[in-house]
Design an enzyme around this catalytic site. Structure first.
Site, mmCIF file in Angstrom:
data_model
loop_
_atom_site.group_PDB
_atom_site.id
_atom_site.type_symbol
_atom_site.label_atom_id
_atom_site.label_comp_id
_atom_site.label_asym_id
_atom_site.label_seq_id
_atom_site.Cartn_x
_atom_site.Cartn_y
_atom_site.Cartn_z
ATOM 1 N N HIS A 127 17.510 7.308 29.104
ATOM 2 C CA HIS A 127 16.835 6.086 29.554
ATOM 3 C C HIS A 127 16.562 6.175 31.046
ATOM 4 O O HIS A 127 16.970 7.128 31.711
ATOM 5 C CB HIS A 127 17.639 4.834 29.192
ATOM 6 C CG HIS A 127 18.964 4.704 29.886
ATOM 7 N ND1 HIS A 127 20.037 5.521 29.636
ATOM 8 C CD2 HIS A 127 19.399 3.815 30.825
ATOM 9 C CE1 HIS A 127 21.073 5.157 30.377
ATOM 10 N NE2 HIS A 127 20.706 4.125 31.115
ATOM 11 N N ASP A 136 20.827 6.192 37.820
ATOM 12 C CA ASP A 136 22.043 6.999 37.746
ATOM 13 C C ASP A 136 22.015 7.964 36.564
ATOM 14 O O ASP A 136 22.975 8.706 36.339
ATOM 15 C CB ASP A 136 23.291 6.106 37.679
ATOM 16 C CG ASP A 136 23.349 5.227 36.455
ATOM 17 O OD1 ASP A 136 22.286 4.735 36.024
ATOM 18 O OD2 ASP A 136 24.453 5.008 35.914
ATOM 19 N N HIS A 137 20.877 7.986 35.851
ATOM 20 C CA HIS A 137 20.682 8.953 34.765
ATOM 21 C C HIS A 137 19.494 9.877 35.026
ATOM 22 O O HIS A 137 19.353 10.887 34.344
ATOM 23 C CB HIS A 137 20.469 8.217 33.438
ATOM 24 C CG HIS A 137 21.659 7.427 33.005
ATOM 25 N ND1 HIS A 137 22.456 7.798 31.955
ATOM 26 C CD2 HIS A 137 22.203 6.291 33.501
ATOM 27 C CE1 HIS A 137 23.448 6.914 31.819
ATOM 28 N NE2 HIS A 137 23.305 5.992 32.753
ATOM 29 N N HIS A 162 17.313 4.468 33.919
ATOM 30 C CA HIS A 162 18.108 4.032 35.066
ATOM 31 C C HIS A 162 18.382 5.196 36.028
ATOM 32 O O HIS A 162 18.595 6.332 35.612
ATOM 33 C CB HIS A 162 19.417 3.401 34.599
ATOM 34 C CG HIS A 162 19.225 2.036 34.026
ATOM 35 N ND1 HIS A 162 20.159 1.425 33.204
ATOM 36 C CD2 HIS A 162 18.193 1.147 34.132
ATOM 37 C CE1 HIS A 162 19.712 0.229 32.843
ATOM 38 N NE2 HIS A 162 18.534 0.036 33.399
ATOM 39 N N HIS A 167 20.146 -1.768 25.705
ATOM 40 C CA HIS A 167 20.494 -1.622 27.122
ATOM 41 C C HIS A 167 19.211 -1.570 27.944
ATOM 42 O O HIS A 167 19.069 -2.270 28.949
ATOM 43 C CB HIS A 167 21.332 -0.359 27.296
ATOM 44 C CG HIS A 167 21.763 -0.092 28.700
ATOM 45 N ND1 HIS A 167 22.652 -0.905 29.372
ATOM 46 C CD2 HIS A 167 21.441 0.908 29.567
ATOM 47 C CE1 HIS A 167 22.859 -0.419 30.590
ATOM 48 N NE2 HIS A 167 22.130 0.670 30.729
ATOM 49 N N ASP A 172 23.858 4.953 27.500
ATOM 50 C CA ASP A 172 24.580 3.715 27.783
ATOM 51 C C ASP A 172 24.468 2.713 26.634
ATOM 52 O O ASP A 172 24.638 1.508 26.836
ATOM 53 C CB ASP A 172 24.035 3.060 29.057
ATOM 54 C CG ASP A 172 24.469 3.791 30.316
ATOM 55 O OD1 ASP A 172 25.186 4.800 30.214
ATOM 56 O OD2 ASP A 172 24.065 3.354 31.417
ATOM 57 N N HIS A 181 29.491 7.138 30.713
ATOM 58 C CA HIS A 181 30.344 6.486 31.709
ATOM 59 C C HIS A 181 31.792 6.498 31.239
ATOM 60 O O HIS A 181 32.068 6.370 30.049
ATOM 61 C CB HIS A 181 29.922 5.028 31.951
ATOM 62 C CG HIS A 181 28.644 4.882 32.716
ATOM 63 N ND1 HIS A 181 28.594 4.955 34.092
ATOM 64 C CD2 HIS A 181 27.381 4.665 32.302
ATOM 65 C CE1 HIS A 181 27.340 4.787 34.488
ATOM 66 N NE2 HIS A 181 26.580 4.604 33.417
#
Length: 256
Positions: free
Chosen positions: A52, A56-57, A54, A108, A130, A168
């Site tokens: 996805h 941090d990915h 975001h 998410h 996530d 995570h």
């Protein structure tokens, strides 16, 4: 074929699957740590999988692509660092000789996907980003409770031996909430104790398994009477259907 969770930021994992020569990496939010790991082990990055959008990915994708020439595969309907191969549910891709089935798992984010390898060496595995966490699920930033319930149901229907590779290290926090929901769940209490021991040694709690998550994860157990009753104690107007129970649990977890 070896599976390795590489820590990133404060609680992310970049999943690495490699055969000693070539590797694929999943959701690399940063590049420096992964490039260092690849150099240390003299392994070439072949493929990057993204679940996805975001940051941090995805934050390390551009630099990794430039440094290694790796191909990038990600969701069809989200903003992604171009260029990449876009895929959606029902399609499949191959990396390192392994076939990955793409599963749409919105909730998410609107276009979140998961990569399921039914025939991976060492047993089936799923890179679920996530959407599903051990003992929990992702926040509903862009999707609805109904979408998340459908997504989690699709993941829960995978073979029980499937390794759950989420991104995570939220397990202990999730399990504290799960125990509040099901304080008499013996499987859950035993798992919490094991995970506390692992984290005390700075060892990842992941991967989990689908079979285990079915037994301990309240978000996969919305049809269990005790889980529904706990949701209604927290939010008395909660409906009896599984989607309403999941929505109440997620709202409760947001403030837990």
């Amino acid at each position: 074929m070896q599976l390795h969770p590489l820590p990133a930021f404060s609680d992310n994992y970049i999943w690495i699957l490699h055969d000693g020569q070539r590797a694929l990496a999943v959701d690399p939010g940063e590049s420096a740590g992964l490039l260092q790991w690849l150099a240390q082990h003299r392994i070439q990055l072949d493929t990057i999988l993204i679940t996805h959008h975001h940051a941090d990915h995805t934050g390390g994708v551009a630099e990794l692509r430039e440094a290694t020439g790796a191909r990038v595969i990600g969701p069809a309907f989200e903003t992604m660092p171009e260029p990449l191969q876009r895929v959606s549910g029902g399609e499949s891709v191959e990396a390192l000789g392994i076939r990955f089935e793409v599963i749409d798992v919105p909730g998410h984010t609107a276009g979140h996907i998961a990569f399921f390898a039914p025939d991976a060496p060492g047993g089936p595995l799923v890179f679920c980003g996530d959407t599903l966490f051990s003992g929990g699920c992702g926040r509903l930033f862009e999707g609805t409770p109904a979408q998340m319930h459908e997504s989690l149901s699709a993941l829960a229907a995978l073979p029980g031996s499937t390794r759950v590779c989420c991104t995570h290290e939220y397990t202990l926090s999730n399990l504290r909430f799960a125990v509040a929901v099901e304080p008499d769940n013996a499987d859950l209490l035993g798992y919490q104790s094991r995970c506390e021991q692992l984290r005390a040694q700075n060892v990842p709690t992941l991967p989990s398994s689908i079979e285990l998550e079915r037994r301990i994860n309240p978000f996969l157990r919305t049809g269990v009477p005790g889980v529904a009753a706990a949701a209604r104690r927290h939010a008395p107007d909660t409906g009896t259907d599984a989607v309403s129970v999941l929505a109440a649990l997620r709202e409760w977890k947001n403030v837990f």
